[in-house]
Design an enzyme around this catalytic site. Structure first.
Site, mmCIF file in Angstrom:
data_model
loop_
_atom_site.group_PDB
_atom_site.id
_atom_site.type_symbol
_atom_site.label_atom_id
_atom_site.label_comp_id
_atom_site.label_asym_id
_atom_site.label_seq_id
_atom_site.Cartn_x
_atom_site.Cartn_y
_atom_site.Cartn_z
ATOM 1 N N ASP A 23 -2.648 4.487 -3.740
ATOM 2 C CA ASP A 23 -2.410 5.733 -3.159
ATOM 3 C C ASP A 23 -2.626 6.967 -4.123
ATOM 4 O O ASP A 23 -1.582 6.886 -6.102
ATOM 5 C CB ASP A 23 -1.094 5.275 -3.742
ATOM 6 C CG ASP A 23 0.012 5.834 -1.817
ATOM 7 O OD1 ASP A 23 -0.337 7.354 -2.224
ATOM 8 O OD2 ASP A 23 0.890 5.925 -1.462
ATOM 9 N N ASP A 24 -3.142 8.046 -4.177
ATOM 10 C CA ASP A 24 -2.434 9.122 -5.387
ATOM 11 C C ASP A 24 -3.513 8.924 -6.719
ATOM 12 O O ASP A 24 -3.378 9.067 -7.510
ATOM 13 C CB ASP A 24 -1.427 9.456 -5.652
ATOM 14 C CG ASP A 24 -0.708 10.359 -4.483
ATOM 15 O OD1 ASP A 24 -1.129 10.269 -3.708
ATOM 16 O OD2 ASP A 24 0.337 11.162 -5.041
ATOM 17 N N CYS A 63 -2.066 12.185 1.708
ATOM 18 C CA CYS A 63 -1.732 10.757 2.271
ATOM 19 C C CYS A 63 -2.248 10.281 3.921
ATOM 20 O O CYS A 63 -2.989 9.600 3.825
ATOM 21 C CB CYS A 63 -1.042 9.345 1.770
ATOM 22 S SG CYS A 63 0.760 10.355 1.675
ATOM 23 N N HIS A 126 2.002 4.643 6.830
ATOM 24 C CA HIS A 126 1.653 5.612 7.302
ATOM 25 C C HIS A 126 1.157 6.848 8.462
ATOM 26 O O HIS A 126 0.985 7.584 8.209
ATOM 27 C CB HIS A 126 1.154 6.980 5.784
ATOM 28 C CG HIS A 126 2.268 7.810 4.569
ATOM 29 N ND1 HIS A 126 1.731 8.765 4.452
ATOM 30 C CD2 HIS A 126 3.246 7.332 4.842
ATOM 31 C CE1 HIS A 126 2.756 8.857 3.568
ATOM 32 N NE2 HIS A 126 3.588 8.345 3.511
ATOM 33 N N ASN A 274 -6.207 9.608 -2.124
ATOM 34 C CA ASN A 274 -6.286 11.214 -2.166
ATOM 35 C C ASN A 274 -6.418 12.138 -4.058
ATOM 36 O O ASN A 274 -6.455 10.210 -4.714
ATOM 37 C CB ASN A 274 -6.080 12.159 -1.661
ATOM 38 C CG ASN A 274 -3.877 12.035 -1.560
ATOM 39 O OD1 ASN A 274 -3.038 11.476 -0.808
ATOM 40 N ND2 ASN A 274 -3.463 11.454 -3.148
#
EC number: 3.1.6.4
Lengths: 507, 507
Positions: A23-24, A63, A126, A274
């Site tokens: 995540d990120d 996301c 998500h 991302n």
């Protein structure tokens, strides 16, 4: 000979699939990708034993759309994970989002079921948190994790804390039952997610059923966290502590596969949703290495991802691929591993990477960089053409929101939406991976490259049928007030009156 | 037993030393350091077999002072390779420089001679080109290369073309006898330098004398060049072609050592003289990865260097060190390898890295970042304090000279010389390798770190005795008009009248 026959059958059987989705996390966050602290020995080892993808992309710099693309094999503009509320806006699934993944979309786990897979998601879903969007309604058999980001803590009156689910029901909420200490950065969630993965793998191994495990953990998404034993262990601060814990966890998972004797029958792929969130850097955000800007943008820093494929005995060790890859390819590649065909009744954007991974082939394909339903840029070969540029608005920038801190390329990292559709900005990503030196419009190279690219863009736009946008409407009433199971915990909250309106997407 | 005795004696004997010094190559230019094209398989392999230094520095962000520091083990402010013509200016040795390396300085090859080494320099000398500065007067036994950068072509009336020497005498000039095609980028110089190295190694092996080979090639310094067989082979354009040729050449040199059976008796170190010249990017300049700015600056991009130590059988394979290293350490480390002590009659800034390389130790030491005689910044541990910031002047910037293209950090990448001596700008290079987020002056972390750093800086300044500045005076008469040997070639040019004046150093 019996033994040999069994071995052959075993080799031909559909392998387990383990997708490790960060995540990120940014392209520059791993030692193998040049992070100067080099604190990811397990991931670097995974790369040394497998194949490194240097030109791997997400389908969106945010996301929710990225995850929807991964699980459907389709661009967000097709699967509905975009907004039309304003031009070229990033949108996702906060608690008040009304939309989510549609039943008409076919998700990877739904399809894998046909090949006998047991599917589990650990971590962040998500793709919408209302009942009809529940992951177990879309092909997953098990779930341990949450429907939204771990933002908070909230007061449970204006905004409820995010629930954590086990399968169909909530078993607690972040900051209440699942602690995250925002002051120290301590939370043991990655350890919970690791244990959950190890247990699932053991259980599946015992049952002799192939599994698809989607390990979508979120420790590197702000607010960043790590377990006590990892706090303060990184040169990079809390963000690095989180990376170290993830690296350690992945090392344990790969060891577990080896101990169970199934590493040659488990395809593992590591990537991120991302680019690093430079807006949260340096304490809560990662690194995009030499690339421009970060999350939320369609520059390389927003969409080029670290990626590693690992499958000992199948993928040659130490491989490096320049295949232009995309998270959507994980959909098609996973189907291929399971011996399944992708759906033929819809446009699938992902390609099967197995010829790349197993035979070192290179497949010619473009990469499209979208924001909302606007194609901002396209990469073809080593050229990237920007049709629109925008980092964020002057208004947001004035408030301190900077997606490109310390980076400013005149005419490129713009704070008004700049249209270049008539004369796209062109970069050669081999000579200029940082997108700092646009090619001269007058050059022969520009003319030649754009002629080729224009045809590809035209074809893409001519055949594009956007899905129904899911990220337009927000309503406080749809928040996680009373998720299923809340009554058992005494954690049901009062649902406010419905008041649907257009979501505001400033980026 | 004779055989065994011989083997033991061989192991204890002083090893050959091979220093591979790149020109303007950046930290981010190798695959092992995260270059996204990953086109350096031989150097990446060298790193995998040896030790990677991630925190290795040059002593100056410009070529001549950096090289003088490497060969003397001393900061340029001590060995005279600086200017006082203006505040905090970079200076080097163009053709009209009057100064050069002083006889009072002790160079590495001079000292190695005492231990029986034969010393050769291949490539760029850059420590002064007047007769008294000739490398064979300073400890080298052999030379094939040139005294200055390969700029040109010149007209031989206003400015002479740069000579190429073999040992004492010129054997031709660049662009005349040693072709560089500026249009295509073709030049076979790296091949010449490679062959020269292979021959020297073979000769020394036959003679059973230890050697010190300083391979100081310049293909990655603008104007960048590569041999025909490498042109067009890189994703990165001409610069990448040059890197590929160098990578291939180094692979051949290491193979040669293996074929001769002396790789376990040859210590090899790879690094660069300063950061990538972003002013020449993207076609003629490299990459500094995630770091700020490039050559000429005291930001990380100007002074952090790729570095690899390789010595099979001695250095454990796959090592990674966070030792703060410096090119000056190559002086002290080489002496240590030869069983020699560094001179005790002068301040030596280099440290012996052998405990780091062989035993994995970490030695506490600061890194000083100088421009001219001004200490601009200092690194202590993971903290870097800037006492002065300057990229270049507004005037130069206005003319298009940009040492930080696409990078701009307010108050940091300044175009006026900004003094911060009272309240230095402080960065944590672990959390923020890109020097984009200065620590808050009010933070406890700032106070604590600066207290420690201030003492180190004070001690450094209190004991510093600057050498006589060598880079202040320029004179057209000292140019390479009539180098020794010119008469044999008919290439002596008329020397103009002497007209010494202050050199102008705009950066």
């Amino acid at each position: 000979p019996l033994c040999l026959c069994w071995a052959l059958a075993g080799a031909a059987a559909a392998p387990n699939i383990l997708l490790l989705l960060m995540d990120d996390m940014g392209w520059g966050d791993l030692g193998a990708f040049g992070e100067p602290s080099k604190e990811t020995p397990n991931l670097d080892q995974m790369a040394a034993e497998g194949m490194l993808f240097l030109d791997f992309y997400t389908a969106n710099p945010l996301c929710s759309p990225s995850r929807a693309a991964l699980l459907t094999g389709r661009l967000p503009v097709r699967n509905g994970f975009y907004t039309t509320n304003a031009h070229a806006r990033n949108a996702y699934t906060p608690q008040d989002i009304v939309g989510g993944i549609q039943d008409s979309e076919l998700l990877l786990p739904e399809l894998l079921k046909k090949a006998g897979y047991t599917n589990k998601i650990i971590g962040k879903w998500h793709l919408g948190h209302r009942p009809q969007f529940h992951p177990l309604k879309h092909g997953f058999d098990e779930w341990f994790g949450s429907p939204n980001c771990h933002f908070g803590p909230y007061d449970n009156r204006d905004v409820p804390n995010i629930p954590v689910y086990r399968d169909w029901e909530m078993i607690g909420r972040y900051y209440e039952d699942f602690k995250i200490d925002l002051k120290t950065g301590e939370a043991n969630l990655t350890q919970l997610y690791l244990q959950e993965a190890l247990d699932f793998i053991s259980k599946q191994h015992a049952s002799q059923q192939p599994f698809f495990l989607y390990w979508a953990i979120d420790a590197t998404h702000a607010p960043v966290y790590a377990s006590k034993q990892f706090l303060g262990t990184s040169q990079r601060g809390l963000y690095g502590d989180a990376v170290r814990e993830i690296d350690d966890s992945i090392g344990r998972m790969l060891s577990h596969l080896q101990q169970l004797g199934i590493r040659e029958n488990t395809f593992v792929f590591f990537t991120s949703d991302n680019g690093a969130a430079l807006i949260s850097a340096p304490k809560q955000g990662g690194s995009n290495g030499p690339f421009l800007c970060g999350k939320q943008t369609t520059f390389e820093g927003g969409m080029r991802e670290p990626a590693i494929a690992w499958w000992p005995g199948h993928i040659p060790a130490g491989g490096v691929s320049h295949q232009l890859g995309n998270v959507m390819d994980l959909f098609t590649t996973s189907l291929s591993l399971a011996g399944l065909q992708p759906p033929s009744d819809r446009q699938i954007d992902g390609i099967d990477l197995l010829p790349v991974i197993l035979q070192g082939k290179l497949i010619d394909r473009p990469i499209f960089y979208y924001r909302g339903n606007e194609m901002m840029a396209v990469r073809v070969g080593l050229y990237k053409a920007h049709y629109w540029t925008w980092s964020n608005s002057w208004e947001e920038y004035g408030k301190g929101t900077d997606f490109c801190p310390g980076q400013s390329v005149p005419g490129v990292t713009t704070h008004t939406q700049e249209e270049h559709t008539k004369l796209p900005l062109l970069f050669h990503l081999g000579r200029d991976p940082g997108e700092k030196f646009p090619l001269s419009f007058a050059s022969e190279e520009y003319q030649r490259a754009m002629e080729h690219i224009a045809g590809i863009v035209q074809q893409h736009k001519d055949t594009l049928v956007p899905g129904e946008p899911q990220l337009n409407v927000c309503d406080k009433a749809v928040m996680n007030w009373s998720p299923p199971g809340c009554e058992k915990l005494g954690k049901c909250l009062k649902v406010p009156e419905s008041d649907p309106k257009k979501c505001s997407w400033p980026h």
